[in-house]
Write a protein that holds these residues in place. Structure first.
Motif, PDB file in Angstrom:
ATOM      1  N   THR A   1     -15.617   4.482 -77.393  1.00 50.69           N
ATOM      2  CA  THR A   1     -14.735   4.098 -76.288  1.00 50.69           C
ATOM      3  C   THR A   1     -14.117   5.340 -75.678  1.00 50.69           C
ATOM      4  O   THR A   1     -13.636   6.221 -76.406  1.00 50.69           O
TER       5      THR A   1
ATOM      6  N   VAL B   1     -11.253   7.283 -74.346  1.00 52.22           N
ATOM      7  CA  VAL B   1      -9.808   7.189 -74.519  1.00 52.22           C
ATOM      8  C   VAL B   1      -9.073   7.909 -73.391  1.00 52.22           C
ATOM      9  O   VAL B   1      -8.116   7.382 -72.813  1.00 52.22           O
TER      10      VAL B   1
ATOM     11  N   VAL C   1      -4.578   8.686 -84.818  1.00 55.15           N
ATOM     12  CA  VAL C   1      -4.742   7.239 -84.731  1.00 55.15           C
ATOM     13  C   VAL C   1      -3.653   6.549 -85.551  1.00 55.15           C
ATOM     14  O   VAL C   1      -3.361   6.950 -86.678  1.00 55.15           O
TER      15      VAL C   1
ATOM     16  N   ASN D   1      -4.661   0.497 -83.595  1.00 60.72           N
ATOM     17  CA  ASN D   1      -4.556  -0.020 -82.223  1.00 60.72           C
ATOM     18  C   ASN D   1      -4.126   1.023 -81.198  1.00 60.72           C
ATOM     19  O   ASN D   1      -4.068   0.711 -79.999  1.00 60.72           O
TER      20      ASN D   1
ATOM     21  N   VAL E   1      -4.177   5.395 -80.064  1.00 55.88           N
ATOM     22  CA  VAL E   1      -4.608   6.779 -80.241  1.00 55.88           C
ATOM     23  C   VAL E   1      -3.659   7.660 -79.441  1.00 55.88           C
ATOM     24  O   VAL E   1      -3.503   7.479 -78.225  1.00 55.88           O
TER      25      VAL E   1
ATOM     26  N   TYR F   1      -3.248   5.949 -75.970  1.00 58.26           N
ATOM     27  CA  TYR F   1      -4.233   4.966 -75.527  1.00 58.26           C
ATOM     28  C   TYR F   1      -4.038   3.696 -76.338  1.00 58.26           C
ATOM     29  O   TYR F   1      -4.080   3.723 -77.575  1.00 58.26           O
ATOM     30  N   ASP F   2      -3.754   2.595 -75.665  1.00 60.61           N
ATOM     31  CA  ASP F   2      -3.583   1.290 -76.297  1.00 60.61           C
ATOM     32  C   ASP F   2      -4.951   0.612 -76.340  1.00 60.61           C
ATOM     33  O   ASP F   2      -5.483   0.205 -75.306  1.00 60.61           O
ATOM     34  N   ARG F   3      -5.510   0.485 -77.542  1.00 56.49           N
ATOM     35  CA  ARG F   3      -6.870  -0.045 -77.671  1.00 56.49           C
ATOM     36  C   ARG F   3      -6.949  -1.508 -77.267  1.00 56.49           C
ATOM     37  O   ARG F   3      -7.953  -1.949 -76.683  1.00 56.49           O
TER      38      ARG F   3
ATOM     39  N   GLY G   1      -6.343  -1.514 -73.458  1.00 59.85           N
ATOM     40  CA  GLY G   1      -7.270  -0.652 -72.753  1.00 59.85           C
ATOM     41  C   GLY G   1      -6.593   0.273 -71.761  1.00 59.85           C
ATOM     42  O   GLY G   1      -7.215   0.746 -70.807  1.00 59.85           O
TER      43      GLY G   1
END
Length: 199
Positions: free
Chosen positions: A3, A5, A23, A28, A30, A54-56, A59
């Protein structure tokens, strides 16, 4: 599955180098540093990296090192470094350098409250308190922040060495009590246990 980031608006890749990723324990979030100017909140007018999250799940990317108070003695902009993140990524502590002496200050970003607080406070109005280069550490629940400073103006007053900062109450504690036979001992390079209850 990989993904991206470090992405800007529309999902385009960042236009500068990104590095130093951390992380969160729940996987959830990064936290990373980036020179990219097209990330949300990034400042294209400086040559310093910014700190982002970055909020997984969402997104999305957000700026972490925002709302930092600059002392009147600041000789240039700031350079964030050495982030540490709570398990749920609600709190992030990091260094920021506001002067040319090489001594950073310590800040805490509370994402739920939407505020950034100075942890290494000083009663001297013209400068921020300094911390040592040992990376700060935050407990899994985000309640306690462990850091090291030789600056005797940083609370507790007249104390050198490691300190614990309660992110909820704002209380400072010495890691060792000089009245209990530890006088003269300056601890460094400590770590929390997995539960965050012992150092």
């Amino acid at each position: 599955e990989a993904t991206l980031v470090s992405k800007g608006s529309g999902g385009s890749p960042g236009d500068g180098a990104s590095f130093g990723a951390t992380v969160s324990a729940n996987g959830n979030a990064v936290v990373f540093l980036s020179f990219a100017s097209n990330l949300p909140g990034g400042d294209p007018s400086t040559n310093s990296a910014d700190l982002f999250l970055y909020d997984r799940l969402a997104g999305s990317v957000e700026l972490v090192d925002t709302g930092l108070p600059a002392p009147s003695s600041a000789t240039h902009g700031y350079q964030p470094s050495k982030p540490t993140v709570s398990a749920d990524a609600s709190k992030i502590a990091f260094f920021a350098l506001f002067n040319s002496s090489g001594a950073p200050s310590l800040f805490l970003r509370d994402r739920k409250a939407g505020v950034t607080r100075l942890v290494s406070t000083s009663p001297i109005p013209t400068r921020l308190g300094y911390v040592s280069e040992f990376p700060p550490q935050i407990s899994r629940d985000g309640k306690w922040l462990l850091f090291h400073s030789q600056d005797t103006t940083v609370p507790p007053a007249a104390h050198q060495g490691s300190r614990l900062y309660n992110t909820e109450s704002g209380e400072y504690r010495r890691l060792v009590d000089p009245n209990n036979g530890f006088n003269g001992l300056i601890p460094a390079k400590e770590a929390f246990d997995a539960a965050g209850s012992k150092v």
